[in-house]
Scaffold this active site. Sequence first.
Site, PDB file in Angstrom:
ATOM      1  N   ASN A   9       0.882  -1.173   0.000  1.00 43.41           N
ATOM      2  CA  ASN A   9       0.000   0.000   0.000  1.00 43.41           C
ATOM      3  C   ASN A   9       0.917   1.220   0.000  1.00 43.41           C
ATOM      4  OD1 ASN A   9      -1.804   2.048   0.535  1.00 43.41           O
ATOM      5  ND2 ASN A   9      -2.300   1.364   2.620  1.00 43.41           N
ATOM      6  N   TRP A  10       1.029   1.836  -1.153  1.00 42.58           N
ATOM      7  CA  TRP A  10       1.980   2.947  -1.281  1.00 42.58           C
ATOM      8  C   TRP A  10       1.501   4.223  -0.579  1.00 42.58           C
ATOM      9  CZ3 TRP A  10       4.043   2.987  -7.062  1.00 42.58           C
ATOM     10  CH2 TRP A  10       4.729   1.784  -7.295  1.00 42.58           C
ATOM     11  N   LYS A  11       0.208   4.293  -0.288  1.00 42.57           N
ATOM     12  CA  LYS A  11      -0.371   5.501   0.331  1.00 42.57           C
ATOM     13  C   LYS A  11      -0.066   6.730  -0.529  1.00 42.57           C
ATOM     14  CE  LYS A  11      -0.201   3.227   4.766  1.00 42.57           C
ATOM     15  NZ  LYS A  11      -0.175   3.349   6.216  1.00 42.57           N
ATOM     16  N   HIS A  96      -9.571   1.417   4.483  1.00 39.58           N
ATOM     17  CA  HIS A  96      -8.336   1.618   5.239  1.00 39.58           C
ATOM     18  C   HIS A  96      -8.614   2.562   6.403  1.00 39.58           C
ATOM     19  CE1 HIS A  96      -4.301   2.714   6.368  1.00 39.58           C
ATOM     20  NE2 HIS A  96      -3.908   1.616   5.752  1.00 39.58           N
ATOM     21  N   GLU A  98      -7.019   4.929   7.590  1.00 40.03           N
ATOM     22  CA  GLU A  98      -6.757   6.349   7.308  1.00 40.03           C
ATOM     23  C   GLU A  98      -7.946   6.977   6.576  1.00 40.03           C
ATOM     24  OE1 GLU A  98      -2.959   5.635   5.435  1.00 40.03           O
ATOM     25  OE2 GLU A  98      -2.183   4.993   7.383  1.00 40.03           O
ATOM     26  N   GLU A 168      -5.944  -4.779  10.271  1.00 42.60           N
ATOM     27  CA  GLU A 168      -4.887  -3.795  10.542  1.00 42.60           C
ATOM     28  C   GLU A 168      -5.212  -3.055  11.834  1.00 42.60           C
ATOM     29  OE1 GLU A 168      -2.685  -2.611   6.700  1.00 42.60           O
ATOM     30  OE2 GLU A 168      -4.431  -1.331   6.861  1.00 42.60           O
ATOM     31  N   GLY A 174       2.125   2.174  10.852  1.00 48.67           N
ATOM     32  CA  GLY A 174       3.117   3.235  10.739  1.00 48.67           C
ATOM     33  C   GLY A 174       3.763   3.617  12.057  1.00 48.67           C
ATOM     34  N   SER A 214       2.955  -2.162  10.487  1.00 52.07           N
ATOM     35  CA  SER A 214       4.393  -2.273  10.773  1.00 52.07           C
ATOM     36  C   SER A 214       4.939  -3.675  10.504  1.00 52.07           C
ATOM     37  CB  SER A 214       4.692  -1.826  12.209  1.00 52.07           C
ATOM     38  OG  SER A 214       4.331  -0.460  12.374  1.00 52.07           O
ATOM     39  N   GLY A 235       2.698  -1.160   4.305  1.00 54.66           N
ATOM     40  CA  GLY A 235       2.800   0.259   3.980  1.00 54.66           C
ATOM     41  C   GLY A 235       4.241   0.671   3.771  1.00 54.66           C
ATOM     42  N   GLY A 236       4.855   1.190   4.821  1.00 51.72           N
ATOM     43  CA  GLY A 236       6.215   1.731   4.737  1.00 51.72           C
ATOM     44  C   GLY A 236       7.212   0.821   4.037  1.00 51.72           C
TER      45      GLY A 236
HETATM   46  P1  PGA Z   1       2.583   0.180   7.690  1.00 53.06           P
HETATM   47  O1  PGA Z   1       1.141   0.420   6.986  1.00 53.06           O
HETATM   48  O2  PGA Z   1       3.104  -1.119   7.144  1.00 53.06           O
HETATM   49  O3  PGA Z   1       3.404   1.352   7.276  1.00 53.06           O
HETATM   50  O4  PGA Z   1       2.330   0.130   9.156  1.00 53.06           O
HETATM   51  C1  PGA Z   1       0.276  -0.637   6.740  1.00 53.06           C
HETATM   52  C2  PGA Z   1      -1.006  -0.105   6.150  1.00 53.06           C
HETATM   53  O5  PGA Z   1      -1.471   0.960   6.574  1.00 53.06           O
HETATM   54  O6  PGA Z   1      -1.592  -0.737   5.235  1.00 53.06           O
END
Ligand code: PGA
Length: 251
Positions: A9-11, A96, A98, A168, A174, A214, A235-236
């Site tokens: 997930n590049w966000k 998600h 967010e 999640e 994050g 994470s 994500g990251g």
């Molecule tokens: P993260 O994000 O791996 O940076 O914690 C995961 C996500 O939000 O899908």
Amino acid sequence: MRKNIVAGNWKMNKTLQEGVELAKELQTALKGKTVNCDVIICTPFIHLATVNGVIDGKTVRLGAENCADKVSGAYTGEVSAAMVASTGAKYVILGHSERRAYYGETNAILKEKVKLALENNLTPIFCIGEVLEEREAGKQNEVVKSQVTEALFDLSAEDFGKIILAYEPVWAIGTGKTATPAQAQEIHAFIRQTVAVKYGAAVANETSILYGGSANAGNAKELFSNPDVDGGLIGGAALKVDAFLPIVEAF
Ligand code: PGA
């Protein structure tokens, strides 16, 4: 058997040029390798069509990070499920945390998005998960149960069978704070049981449930070794090939 999946997930990261470069690098790194999972990258809308041209859709598959809850029309700035599908993308992340927290996406809105995604042959990667206060109050099961029930349980068994779930925990996204493998297994098993009660054991056993929050090269193997953890939403660590590849190879 249900699929193992590692999805990035590049966000809101990477310019178009940077994103295309990353996709190319990943495609090259994985081409010809045997991996034991499907690899998906979910990119910002503007990257989709171009990225689709530099991956083969099998070694690396493509998804969006969101889509609109309306079919088409006067919704300035929105991108419909049909538009996403027209780029060649096959998946879409929906729900998600967010999007839920910053853009007011409710289970009712998400129900519409899921419906439109399925109508356009997009596979939803549907995110659920509790915030820290809910975990501390021991309410995590209740929270994820209401998220899947309200957004997904009006689907037919056939349509539900097309959904990928991603657990999640919001407190792990994050933050560098990962759920322990035991915490992940426990709630994944609960989610699968919840699906089984509604749709039966066969559908539940076929549903891929990814862990996100994470996840990285250091903890992926242990997380994925749990029977009910079928992969990760990353994500990251999805923003660099050398961080993402070891997660793919953790299966
Ligand atoms: P993260 O994000 O791996 O940076 O914690 C995961 C996500 O939000 O899908």
